[in-house]
Design a protein around this motif. Structure first.
Motif, short mmCIF file in Angstrom:
data_model
loop_
_atom_site.label_atom_id
_atom_site.label_comp_id
_atom_site.label_asym_id
_atom_site.label_seq_id
_atom_site.Cartn_x
_atom_site.Cartn_y
_atom_site.Cartn_z
N THR A 1 5.82 5.04 -8.85
CA THR A 1 5.03 6.25 -8.65
C THR A 1 3.60 5.82 -8.36
O THR A 1 3.00 5.08 -9.12
N CYS A 2 3.08 6.30 -7.30
CA CYS A 2 1.70 5.97 -6.95
C CYS A 2 0.76 6.58 -7.97
O CYS A 2 0.83 7.78 -8.24
N PRO A 3 -0.09 5.77 -8.58
CA PRO A 3 -1.02 6.29 -9.59
C PRO A 3 -2.08 7.23 -9.00
O PRO A 3 -2.74 7.97 -9.72
N GLU A 4 -2.21 7.17 -7.72
CA GLU A 4 -3.24 7.96 -7.06
C GLU A 4 -2.73 9.34 -6.64
O GLU A 4 -3.30 10.36 -7.00
N CYS A 5 -1.65 9.36 -5.92
CA CYS A 5 -1.18 10.63 -5.35
C CYS A 5 0.16 11.08 -5.92
O CYS A 5 0.61 12.18 -5.64
N GLY A 6 0.80 10.22 -6.73
CA GLY A 6 2.04 10.63 -7.37
C GLY A 6 3.28 10.49 -6.51
O GLY A 6 4.36 10.89 -6.90
N LYS B 1 0.83 -1.20 0.00
CA LYS B 1 0.00 0.00 0.00
C LYS B 1 0.87 1.25 0.00
O LYS B 1 1.89 1.31 0.68
N CYS B 2 0.44 2.21 -0.75
CA CYS B 2 1.12 3.49 -0.77
C CYS B 2 1.13 4.06 0.65
O CYS B 2 0.08 4.12 1.29
N PRO B 3 2.31 4.44 1.13
CA PRO B 3 2.39 4.96 2.50
C PRO B 3 1.67 6.30 2.66
O PRO B 3 1.38 6.72 3.77
N ASN B 4 1.39 6.93 1.56
CA ASN B 4 0.74 8.24 1.63
C ASN B 4 -0.78 8.15 1.57
O ASN B 4 -1.49 8.70 2.41
N CYS B 5 -1.30 7.43 0.56
CA CYS B 5 -2.74 7.43 0.37
C CYS B 5 -3.39 6.06 0.55
O CYS B 5 -4.61 5.94 0.54
N GLY B 6 -2.56 5.02 0.69
CA GLY B 6 -3.13 3.70 0.94
C GLY B 6 -3.55 2.96 -0.31
O GLY B 6 -4.09 1.87 -0.23
#
Ligand SMILES: [Zn+2]
Ligand SMILES: [Zn+2]
Length: 50
Positions: free
Chosen positions: A41-46, A19-24
């Motif tokens: 690169t997280c597709p959600e928050c970058g 899981k992305c540590p920023n947005c999950g």
């Protein structure tokens, strides 16, 4: 269909999921990209990470 976020290739098995540590958001990386330590690169928050 699951895709590696680093190389955009389809993955079936031999991948890791975390899981992305920023947005999950779920992030998928293939075994190869993990081995060469490609950045993601997280597709959600970058968010970028090693
Ligand atoms: Zn990959
Ligand atoms: Zn994110």
């Amino acid at each position: 269909m699951l895709k590696c976020v680093s190389c955009k290739r389809e993955v079936t098995d031999n991948y890791i999921k975390f899981k992305c540590p920023n947005c999950g958001r779920e992030i998928i990386r293939c075994h190869n990209c993990r081995e060469i330590a490609a950045r993601y690169t997280c597709p959600e928050c970058g968010l970028e990470g090693p």
